[in-house]
Design an enzyme around this catalytic site. Structure first.
Site, PDB file in Angstrom:
ATOM      1  N   TYR A  60       0.869  -1.176   0.000  1.00 28.67           N
ATOM      2  CA  TYR A  60       0.000   0.000   0.000  1.00 28.67           C
ATOM      3  C   TYR A  60       0.916   1.239   0.000  1.00 28.67           C
ATOM      4  O   TYR A  60       1.441   1.641   1.037  1.00 28.67           O
ATOM      5  CB  TYR A  60      -0.937   0.038   1.221  1.00 28.67           C
ATOM      6  CG  TYR A  60      -1.775  -1.218   1.417  1.00 28.67           C
ATOM      7  CD1 TYR A  60      -1.967  -2.130   0.387  1.00 28.67           C
ATOM      8  CD2 TYR A  60      -2.382  -1.488   2.643  1.00 28.67           C
ATOM      9  CE1 TYR A  60      -2.729  -3.276   0.566  1.00 28.67           C
ATOM     10  CE2 TYR A  60      -3.146  -2.630   2.825  1.00 28.67           C
ATOM     11  CZ  TYR A  60      -3.306  -3.522   1.787  1.00 28.67           C
ATOM     12  OH  TYR A  60      -4.063  -4.655   1.981  1.00 28.67           O
ATOM     13  N   SER A 107     -15.150  -2.036  -2.375  1.00 26.50           N
ATOM     14  CA  SER A 107     -14.765  -0.634  -2.624  1.00 26.50           C
ATOM     15  C   SER A 107     -15.937   0.334  -2.505  1.00 26.50           C
ATOM     16  O   SER A 107     -16.047   1.283  -3.282  1.00 26.50           O
ATOM     17  CB  SER A 107     -14.145  -0.471  -4.009  1.00 26.50           C
ATOM     18  OG  SER A 107     -12.985  -1.205  -4.122  1.00 26.50           O
TER      19      SER A 107
HETATM   20  P1  NAP Z   1     -13.740  -2.055   1.130  1.00 22.09           P
HETATM   21  O1  NAP Z   1     -13.576  -2.116   2.586  1.00 22.09           O
HETATM   22  O2  NAP Z   1     -14.590  -3.037   0.468  1.00 22.09           O
HETATM   23  O3  NAP Z   1     -14.206  -0.602   0.704  1.00 22.09           O
HETATM   24  C1  NAP Z   1     -13.682   0.528   1.341  1.00 22.09           C
HETATM   25  C2  NAP Z   1     -14.305   1.781   0.757  1.00 22.09           C
HETATM   26  O4  NAP Z   1     -15.700   1.795   1.034  1.00 22.09           O
HETATM   27  C3  NAP Z   1     -13.766   3.016   1.437  1.00 22.09           C
HETATM   28  O5  NAP Z   1     -12.548   3.415   0.886  1.00 22.09           O
HETATM   29  C4  NAP Z   1     -14.873   4.010   1.185  1.00 22.09           C
HETATM   30  O6  NAP Z   1     -14.739   4.457  -0.167  1.00 22.09           O
HETATM   31  C5  NAP Z   1     -16.107   3.127   1.320  1.00 22.09           C
HETATM   32  N1  NAP Z   1     -16.706   3.127   2.676  1.00 22.09           N
HETATM   33  C6  NAP Z   1     -16.172   2.652   3.834  1.00 22.09           C
HETATM   34  N2  NAP Z   1     -17.030   2.817   4.864  1.00 22.09           N
HETATM   35  C7  NAP Z   1     -18.127   3.385   4.348  1.00 22.09           C
HETATM   36  C8  NAP Z   1     -19.351   3.807   4.898  1.00 22.09           C
HETATM   37  N3  NAP Z   1     -19.643   3.662   6.184  1.00 22.09           N
HETATM   38  N4  NAP Z   1     -20.269   4.365   4.085  1.00 22.09           N
HETATM   39  C9  NAP Z   1     -20.004   4.523   2.794  1.00 22.09           C
HETATM   40  N5  NAP Z   1     -18.852   4.155   2.196  1.00 22.09           N
HETATM   41  C10 NAP Z   1     -17.919   3.584   2.966  1.00 22.09           C
HETATM   42  O7  NAP Z   1     -12.412  -2.231   0.318  1.00 22.09           O
HETATM   43  P2  NAP Z   1     -10.904  -2.086   0.578  1.00 22.09           P
HETATM   44  O8  NAP Z   1     -10.600  -0.839   1.328  1.00 22.09           O
HETATM   45  O9  NAP Z   1     -10.264  -2.307  -0.713  1.00 22.09           O
HETATM   46  O10 NAP Z   1     -10.580  -3.340   1.525  1.00 22.09           O
HETATM   47  C11 NAP Z   1     -10.538  -3.203   2.948  1.00 22.09           C
HETATM   48  C12 NAP Z   1      -9.175  -3.462   3.474  1.00 22.09           C
HETATM   49  O11 NAP Z   1      -8.840  -4.815   3.147  1.00 22.09           O
HETATM   50  C13 NAP Z   1      -8.057  -2.625   2.873  1.00 22.09           C
HETATM   51  O12 NAP Z   1      -7.902  -1.369   3.437  1.00 22.09           O
HETATM   52  C14 NAP Z   1      -6.882  -3.523   3.115  1.00 22.09           C
HETATM   53  O13 NAP Z   1      -6.405  -3.294   4.420  1.00 22.09           O
HETATM   54  C15 NAP Z   1      -7.459  -4.901   2.963  1.00 22.09           C
HETATM   55  N6  NAP Z   1      -7.187  -5.553   1.657  1.00 22.09           N
HETATM   56  C16 NAP Z   1      -6.391  -6.634   1.660  1.00 22.09           C
HETATM   57  C17 NAP Z   1      -6.083  -7.304   0.478  1.00 22.09           C
HETATM   58  C18 NAP Z   1      -5.201  -8.493   0.525  1.00 22.09           C
HETATM   59  O14 NAP Z   1      -4.709  -8.944  -0.514  1.00 22.09           O
HETATM   60  N7  NAP Z   1      -4.974  -9.066   1.672  1.00 22.09           N
HETATM   61  C19 NAP Z   1      -6.619  -6.861  -0.745  1.00 22.09           C
HETATM   62  C20 NAP Z   1      -7.471  -5.746  -0.720  1.00 22.09           C
HETATM   63  C21 NAP Z   1      -7.751  -5.111   0.490  1.00 22.09           C
HETATM   64  P3  NAP Z   1     -15.252   5.890  -0.729  1.00 22.09           P
HETATM   65  O15 NAP Z   1     -15.258   6.847   0.411  1.00 22.09           O
HETATM   66  O16 NAP Z   1     -14.325   6.235  -1.851  1.00 22.09           O
HETATM   67  O17 NAP Z   1     -16.595   5.603  -1.271  1.00 22.09           O
END
Ligand code: NAP
Length: 313
Positions: free
Chosen positions: A59, A209
């Site tokens: 990241y 996302s």
């Molecule tokens: P996610 O949790 O599915 O989506 C996060 C996005 O959703 C935020 O950036 C925000 O985007 C929106 N959001 C969050 N809370 C909200 C709410 N209460 N109301 C409205 N929108 C909201 O996706 P992700 O961030 O990609 O994945 C989560 C975590 O998983 C990452 O931060 C990372 O630590 C981890 N991850 C790990 C891997 C791996 O390979 N192990 C891969 C991917 C991710 P907006 O504000 O832009 O709308």
């Protein structure tokens, strides 16, 4: 008092809602990220009891770790736990490569410790499996670091069931982190193994996302990772938006947003006891805490399973 969850067989006890920080300094993943806002997201999380912060070397190629570490330092060490991940490096052509070589992993942990400004990392994950290293040998390297006190718990990410079993041959794996969300429930077949072997399953990409947050419309345009994600394209996107809308009445019943219905549903799954929703704004961190207040009726659970069936990608 806030509920705490033991991570696998480790001594770590965390609040079930953790924080995904790939939008904190993850400039290679999102455009125009504001680092100060990212730090405020981390601060808000710790102040509100969200004890586990999930970052990774990739990241921002170290930048997320630096910002998370710098912000966490404003608090005392017992107020937060940091999970990070490694396995990637860049070759002479600047192409990303994966290695699970035991010596390489040990070196990665040292580098993460420096970027995070920590004496120990709470949870260290092998971020992706490589093709050649026996997985139990890779985990044995992390076990050595655990015995030295440099890490406190061992995780693997993006491993399939077979790789997970090999990694856990000696019973050292505490956590597995895999993609899992309402639109992609394929990894449910892992639950039986994780439950029986006392491994905590942490789902990543829980809100797809933000797609499962119910705030997009057919006209929403994306200029980041989402622009390439098939779930955000054409008729698939429309179908997904319609399914998310179907969750609205359940959300209204509980006086929460659609995102919280999705997150609370995950916490009903066996061995899935911790979630890591990502957040770009401090407000989202606070809102996501509402998840813990939701108790579904059997009829509601049935309805969610019907809208988002396993294998119904
Ligand atoms: P996610 O949790 O599915 O989506 C996060 C996005 O959703 C935020 O950036 C925000 O985007 C929106 N959001 C969050 N809370 C909200 C709410 N209460 N109301 C409205 N929108 C909201 O996706 P992700 O961030 O990609 O994945 C989560 C975590 O998983 C990452 O931060 C990372 O630590 C981890 N991850 C790990 C891997 C791996 O390979 N192990 C891969 C991917 C991710 P907006 O504000 O832009 O709308």
């Amino acid at each position: 008092m806030m509920k705490k969850i033991q991570l696998g067989k480790s001594d770590l006890e965390v609040f079930p809602i953790a924080l995904g920080t790939n939008a904190v300094g993850g400039h290679n993943l999102y455009n125009n990220l504001d680092e100060e806002q990212g730090k405020e997201v981390v601060r808000t999380a710790i102040k509100n009891g969200v004890s586990l912060l999930d970052t990774a070397y990739v990241y921002g190629l170290g930048r997320s770790e630096e910002l998370v570490g710098e912000t966490a330092k404003e608090f005392s060490r017992d107020e937060y736990m940091i999970a990070t991940k490694g396995a990637q490096y860049f070759d002479e052509n600047d192409e990303e490569q994966i290695s699970n070589d035991p010596e390489f992993l040990k070196e990665q942990v040292e580098q993460s410790l420096k970027r995070l400004q920590l004496d120990y990392i709470d949870l260290y994950y092998i971020h992706f499996p490589d093709e050649k290293t026996p997985k139990d040998k890779a985990v044995a390297a992390l076990k050595e670091l655990k015995d030295e006190g440099k890490i406190k718990a061992i995780g693997v990410s993006n491993f399939n069931l077979e790789q997970l079993k090999e990694a856990n041959k000696d019973g050292y794996v505490d956590v597995v982190q895999l993609e899992y969300n309402l639109l992609n429930r394929e990894n449910e077949h892992i639950f039986e193994y994780t439950f029986e072997n006392n491994i905590t399953f942490i789902p990543y990409f829980p809100l797809v996302s933000g797609l499962l947050a119910g705030k997009y419309t057919e006209d929403t345009k994306f200029d980041d990772l989402r622009a390439e994600n098939p779930e955000f394209q054409g008729s698939k996107f429309k179908e997904n938006l319609a399914k998310v809308e179907e969750l609205r009445s359940i959300a209204d019943n509980h006086n929460v947003g659609v995102a919280h219905v999705a997150l609370a549903f995950y916490l009903t799954r066996p061995s899935l006891d911790v979630i890591i929703p990502g957040a770009k704004k401090p407000k989202q961190v606070i809102e996501n805490l509402k998840t813990l207040n939701i108790k579904f009726s059997d009829a509601e659970l049935e309805r969610i399973n019907k809208i988002f069936p396993v294998g119904g990608k």
